[in-house]
Motif scaffolding. Structure first.
Motif, PDB file in Angstrom:
ATOM      1  N   VAL A  80     -48.673  28.485  39.208  1.00 61.02           N
ATOM      2  CA  VAL A  80     -47.449  29.109  39.716  1.00 61.02           C
ATOM      3  C   VAL A  80     -47.207  30.423  38.993  1.00 61.02           C
ATOM      4  N   GLY A  81     -47.570  30.452  37.697  1.00 59.12           N
ATOM      5  CA  GLY A  81     -47.388  31.648  36.896  1.00 59.12           C
ATOM      6  C   GLY A  81     -46.032  31.670  36.212  1.00 59.12           C
ATOM      7  N   GLY A  82     -45.923  32.537  35.237  1.00 59.27           N
ATOM      8  CA  GLY A  82     -44.657  32.686  34.533  1.00 59.27           C
ATOM      9  C   GLY A  82     -44.229  31.410  33.840  1.00 59.27           C
ATOM     10  N   ASP A  83     -42.935  31.207  33.721  1.00 59.04           N
ATOM     11  CA  ASP A  83     -42.376  30.010  33.102  1.00 59.04           C
ATOM     12  C   ASP A  83     -42.169  28.945  34.172  1.00 59.04           C
ATOM     13  N   ALA A  84     -43.276  28.365  34.636  1.00 58.27           N
ATOM     14  CA  ALA A  84     -43.215  27.388  35.723  1.00 58.27           C
ATOM     15  C   ALA A  84     -42.707  26.048  35.218  1.00 58.27           C
ATOM     16  N   VAL A  85     -41.923  25.384  36.036  1.00 60.04           N
ATOM     17  CA  VAL A  85     -41.389  24.060  35.717  1.00 60.04           C
ATOM     18  C   VAL A  85     -41.516  23.171  36.948  1.00 60.04           C
ATOM     19  N   VAL A  86     -41.502  21.860  36.721  1.00 61.57           N
ATOM     20  CA  VAL A  86     -41.482  20.897  37.821  1.00 61.57           C
ATOM     21  C   VAL A  86     -40.030  20.660  38.222  1.00 61.57           C
ATOM     22  N   MET A  87     -39.705  20.941  39.468  1.00 64.95           N
ATOM     23  CA  MET A  87     -38.328  20.790  39.941  1.00 64.95           C
ATOM     24  C   MET A  87     -38.101  19.461  40.659  1.00 64.95           C
ATOM     25  N   LEU A  88     -39.170  18.788  41.036  1.00 63.43           N
ATOM     26  CA  LEU A  88     -39.049  17.573  41.829  1.00 63.43           C
ATOM     27  C   LEU A  88     -38.284  16.499  41.073  1.00 63.43           C
ATOM     28  N   GLU A  89     -37.290  15.918  41.706  1.00 61.77           N
ATOM     29  CA  GLU A  89     -36.464  14.877  41.101  1.00 61.77           C
ATOM     30  C   GLU A  89     -36.499  13.625  41.974  1.00 61.77           C
ATOM     31  N   PRO A  90     -36.273  12.429  41.362  1.00 61.99           N
ATOM     32  CA  PRO A  90     -36.236  11.204  42.170  1.00 61.99           C
ATOM     33  C   PRO A  90     -35.101  11.242  43.194  1.00 61.99           C
ATOM     34  N   THR A  91     -35.353  10.670  44.363  1.00 59.06           N
ATOM     35  CA  THR A  91     -34.295  10.517  45.358  1.00 59.06           C
ATOM     36  C   THR A  91     -33.301   9.468  44.902  1.00 59.06           C
ATOM     37  N   PHE A  92     -33.792   8.385  44.337  1.00 61.40           N
ATOM     38  CA  PHE A  92     -32.944   7.422  43.635  1.00 61.40           C
ATOM     39  C   PHE A  92     -33.788   6.664  42.622  1.00 61.40           C
ATOM     40  N   GLY A  93     -33.101   6.119  41.610  1.00 55.28           N
ATOM     41  CA  GLY A  93     -33.782   5.459  40.511  1.00 55.28           C
ATOM     42  C   GLY A  93     -33.943   6.399  39.329  1.00 55.28           C
ATOM     43  N   LYS A  94     -34.289   5.846  38.179  1.00 53.17           N
ATOM     44  CA  LYS A  94     -34.410   6.631  36.954  1.00 53.17           C
ATOM     45  C   LYS A  94     -35.582   6.142  36.118  1.00 53.17           C
ATOM     46  N   HIS A  95     -36.389   7.081  35.650  1.00 53.77           N
ATOM     47  CA  HIS A  95     -37.513   6.748  34.781  1.00 53.77           C
ATOM     48  C   HIS A  95     -37.002   6.245  33.431  1.00 53.77           C
ATOM     49  N   ARG A  96     -37.731   5.285  32.857  1.00 48.43           N
ATOM     50  CA  ARG A  96     -37.453   4.797  31.497  1.00 48.43           C
ATOM     51  C   ARG A  96     -38.674   5.140  30.646  1.00 48.43           C
ATOM     52  N   PRO A  97     -38.600   6.190  29.862  1.00 53.21           N
ATOM     53  CA  PRO A  97     -39.787   6.750  29.181  1.00 53.21           C
ATOM     54  C   PRO A  97     -40.556   5.767  28.320  1.00 53.21           C
ATOM     55  N   ASP A  98     -39.875   4.767  27.748  1.00 55.42           N
ATOM     56  CA  ASP A  98     -40.557   3.839  26.839  1.00 55.42           C
ATOM     57  C   ASP A  98     -41.291   2.708  27.562  1.00 55.42           C
ATOM     58  N   GLU A  99     -41.119   2.606  28.865  1.00 51.68           N
ATOM     59  CA  GLU A  99     -41.684   1.486  29.613  1.00 51.68           C
ATOM     60  C   GLU A  99     -43.060   1.820  30.186  1.00 51.68           C
ATOM     61  N   ASP A 100     -43.804   0.783  30.519  1.00 50.57           N
ATOM     62  CA  ASP A 100     -45.015   0.952  31.322  1.00 50.57           C
ATOM     63  C   ASP A 100     -44.589   1.212  32.770  1.00 50.57           C
ATOM     64  N   ALA A 101     -45.515   1.685  33.594  1.00 49.58           N
ATOM     65  CA  ALA A 101     -45.149   2.005  34.976  1.00 49.58           C
ATOM     66  C   ALA A 101     -46.340   1.864  35.911  1.00 49.58           C
ATOM     67  N   VAL A 102     -46.018   1.537  37.157  1.00 59.49           N
ATOM     68  CA  VAL A 102     -46.996   1.482  38.243  1.00 59.49           C
ATOM     69  C   VAL A 102     -46.660   2.601  39.217  1.00 59.49           C
ATOM     70  N   PHE A 103     -47.636   3.482  39.498  1.00 61.68           N
ATOM     71  CA  PHE A 103     -47.457   4.593  40.429  1.00 61.68           C
ATOM     72  C   PHE A 103     -48.182   4.272  41.737  1.00 61.68           C
ATOM     73  N   ALA A 104     -47.536   4.557  42.870  1.00 60.17           N
ATOM     74  CA  ALA A 104     -48.197   4.335  44.163  1.00 60.17           C
ATOM     75  C   ALA A 104     -47.649   5.297  45.204  1.00 60.17           C
ATOM     76  N   PHE A 105     -48.532   5.772  46.055  1.00 59.27           N
ATOM     77  CA  PHE A 105     -48.158   6.593  47.206  1.00 59.27           C
ATOM     78  C   PHE A 105     -47.980   5.640  48.384  1.00 59.27           C
ATOM     79  N   ALA A 106     -46.792   5.596  48.964  1.00 63.09           N
ATOM     80  CA  ALA A 106     -46.488   4.544  49.947  1.00 63.09           C
ATOM     81  C   ALA A 106     -45.678   5.092  51.114  1.00 63.09           C
ATOM     82  N   GLU A 107     -46.186   6.120  51.757  1.00 60.38           N
ATOM     83  CA  GLU A 107     -45.460   6.726  52.875  1.00 60.38           C
ATOM     84  C   GLU A 107     -45.854   6.093  54.206  1.00 60.38           C
ATOM     85  N   GLY A 108     -44.861   5.871  55.060  1.00 60.03           N
ATOM     86  CA  GLY A 108     -45.100   5.493  56.451  1.00 60.03           C
ATOM     87  C   GLY A 108     -45.245   4.023  56.733  1.00 60.03           C
TER      88      GLY A 108
END
Length: 676
Positions: free
Chosen positions: A329-357
């Motif tokens: 992206v260049g410059g001082d790029a940041v990730v702007m994407l935020e959850p639609t609902f729910g909140k990450h818990r940094p100390d926990e394990d996690a399962v990631f999945a793409f589940a559209e449609g």
């Protein structure tokens, strides 16, 4: 179209090849080789008939020539060659011996593809006498290419099941034939007349030659109607203005000598043509190899800066580091994407999945089976926008504890490059919208400004790794993360229960777990799909050494956060370097990184452990199709087992076994009933 392709499907094939202009190398003609007629005759002329049947016979010839002109022309490749599978049936004229019986014969069947064999089929005698018996059976088209045992499902990348047959359409720049274009309007229709007019408007040396041949044959017909030149030898393929289309019986020997001479000339032209093609191909190979050498050189990417290298422990070499996906992206790029609902818990394990449609039963099998194991970490999903979710899905997801949901705003395109509505089950090429932004160093508290996706449109199956990377930033270095396909995975025990843990706070690097497909069922080289993805992305010279290796599944990966984040950076870089847009290339990236040792010595990755199929936390079942799992001893009382008889923590690709699929579908019904 696959090909793979393809597909394939295909594969289409997804590799692009620059064409050498035929007209530049052959200014006077397209190759005049046509297969012999009748019973494999070695010549391409016929003896014109005599007697009362002559006029009727020539009517049939002229009609047949019109058909051949268009049909054979459509069966030719760029150089005017008949394709091997082309078969045309023509009706021979009646003669005195058959009392008008229609004798059929296929043309376009080739006994050999060599230039010499083809040249030997220039002339044919006594055309109407070849098939006095029963008409020969037409040659059948070749069967579809054999597909791999795994027959990789597009939905393994997070797509719905009915996307499978449309995968290669995307590679060919097509949409499915649903009668609408990408933005929901009516697709442009083309009438038969318009299409025919467009076809006829295309220049073609072959067609021009056939027109000249037809004119000369009309002249012959007029002469034969007057009783002249009956029974003469006649060409059925235009060989140029200096070779007469027919000859008198007195001049047959000289005429035949000229035809043979022209055959030799054409063969010489062919030899020169293919020499130029070979020279061109060799030049392209050198160019591609040079480019690939640059790609390999880029694997060192960004090295730790001098200050960090100077303090490296025990004098160790500085470790390489793949760039952040946001760096483009260049410059001082940041990730702007935020959850639609729910909140990450940094100390926990996690399962990631793409589940559209998906409909609600898919989410039920995935979520409820995981919760039933006692897992209490985060579940992070990417789903369709809320207004496009199937009935009941949003209500169910909002009621789940420890669930983080993202709804990505995709900017997608049709095969013609027009904006479209959504990924269409992963078929279309897409970009992120709202993923990145840039911050102002002078105003650190100001909201970042949205930035365009710096990468060109690609399959969402490829883009999901960038999404996973952004999610991984929300967790601490020693949290364990799992990347798994959601449609065809179920859980039987807590997959995080007995994992090794760092005892002293945040780790500088971590472990990465990869999981094989069954190595006895196939290897990369034996797999039509996996070998194609690798060759398309990296070139055959760079991946051939991996062809005897087991396939490593990109839909099932685990690791500590610090290692997963580094791995996901590497996956995004693979697209940046190869620009491979074939759906499935993400698995090619995954295997290339492992077998090319692209993850060795990378900052954040201490080690990569490759688990054999049926011996690790995730059991990939996709290749075990030739025999039911129960007969292998891997399915007992509804439970999926590893080869040593222990319970598989995660059963991936469960829908490849009929009995297991019925069992899981039964669970879905139970979960659905409990929901109501």
């Amino acid at each position: 179209a696959s090909q793979g392709g393809g597909a394939a499907r295909p594969l289409p094939s997804s590799a692009q090849h620059k064409k050498v202009g035929d007209d530049k190398l052959h200014p006077h003609r397209r190759r005049a080789a046509v297969p012999g007629v009748g019973n494999g005759g070695a010549s391409n002329v016929y003896r014109s008939p005599s007697g009362a049947a002559a006029s009727g016979w020539f009517c049939y010839v002229l009609c047949g020539l019109v058909v051949i002109l268009f049909v054979v022309g459509s069966m030719r490749d760029e150089r005017g060659h008949l394709r091997r599978s082309a078969v045309v049936t023509v009706v021979s004229p009646p003669d005195a011996g058959t009392a008008g019986a229609a004798n059929r014969q296929p043309i376009g069947q080739r006994g050999s593809s060599t230039t010499e064999d083809t040249m030997n089929k220039y002339t044919a005698r006594n055309f109407h006498d070849h098939n006095d018996g029963e008409p020969p059976e037409q040659q059948r088209l070749p069967p579809e290419p054999h597909k791999d045992a795994e027959d990789t499902h597009p939905e393994d990348s997070g797509m719905v099941a009915d996307a499978a047959d449309a995968a290669d359409a995307a590679a060919l720049g097509e949409d499915s034939n649903d009668g609408t274009n990408g933005d929901g309007g009516d697709a442009e229709a083309r009438t038969t007349g318009a299409a025919a007019a467009a076809m006829l408007a295309q220049p073609s040396a072959f067609v021009d030659g056939e027109k000249k041949l037809k004119i000369e044959l009309r002249k012959l017909k007029e002469r034969q109607a007057k009783g002249m030149d009956r029974g003469v030898m006649t060409l059925t393929q235009w060989l140029g203005g200096d070779i007469p289309v027919w000859t008198s019986k007195e001049n047959e020997d000289e005429w035949t000598r000229k035809v043979e001479q022209r055959k030799a000339e054409l063969k010489d032209e062919d030899d020169k043509f293919w020499a130029k093609v070979k020279e061109y191909v060799e030049g392209e190979k050198e160019r591609v190899q040079e480019a690939m050498n640059k790609v390999v050189a880029m694997k060192t990417v960004i090295v730790q800066d001098n200050a960090e290298a100077a303090t490296a422990k025990d004098g160790a070499e500085p470790r390489k580091e793949y760039p952040s996906p946001a760096a483009m992206v260049g410059g001082d790029a940041v990730v702007m994407l935020e959850p639609t609902f729910g909140k990450h818990r940094p100390d926990e394990d996690a399962v990631f999945a793409f589940a559209e449609g998906y409909d609600i039963k898919i989410y039920l099998a995935f979520m409820e089976s995981l919760k039933a194991t006692g897992f209490v970490g985060d579940i992070v999903l990417s789903v369709s926008s809320l207004d496009k979710l199937k009935p009941g899905v949003e209500k169910y997801l909002r009621a789940q504890p420890n669930l983080v949901v993202y709804t990505v705003d995709w900017k997608c395109y049709t095969g013609s490059g027009k904006l479209a509505s959504g990924p269409k089950e992963g078929i279309r090429m897409c970009q992120f919208s709202g993923m990145y932004g840039t911050s102002d160093a002078d105003s650190p508290d100001a909201k970042p400004r949205p930035a365009e996706d710096p990468r060109e449109a690609r399959p969402v199956a490829t883009a999901r790794y960038e999404l996973y990377w952004a999610w991984s930033l929300a967790y601490h270095a020693n949290s364990w993360l799992m990347l798994i396909d959601s449609r065809d995975a179920v859980f039987q025990t807590d997959p995080f229960k007995d994992l090794p843990r760092e005892e002293e706070g945040q780790a500088e690097d971590g472990q990465l777990y990869f999981f094989e497909e069954n190595s006895e069922a196939t290897t990369i080289g034996q797999s039509q799909f996996n070998s194609r993805w690798l060759k398309t992305a990296y070139g055959v010279e760079n991946v051939t050494p991996f062809f005897d290796k087991p396939v490593v599944c990109s839909g099932s990966t685990m690791g500590e956060q610090v290692a997963i984040e580094a791995y996901l950076r590497a996956m995004v870089v693979q697209f940046d370097e190869t620009r491979c847009k074939v759906k499935g290339c993400d698995q090619g990236f995954h295997n290339y990184l492992h077998y090319s040792r692209g993850l060795e010595g990378v900052k954040g990755i201490r080690s990569v452990k490759l688990w054999e199929q049926g011996k690790g936390i995730i059991n990939n079942l996709g290749l075990l199709r030739d025999k039911p799992l129960r007969e292998r001893g891997l399915l007992k009382e509804g439970t999926i087992l590893n080869w040593d008889g222990s319970i598989s923590s995660v059963a991936h690709q469960f829908d490849r076994d009929d009995e297991l699929k019925r069992i899981i579908n039964g669970y879905k019904v139970v979960f659905s009933a409990d929901l109501h």
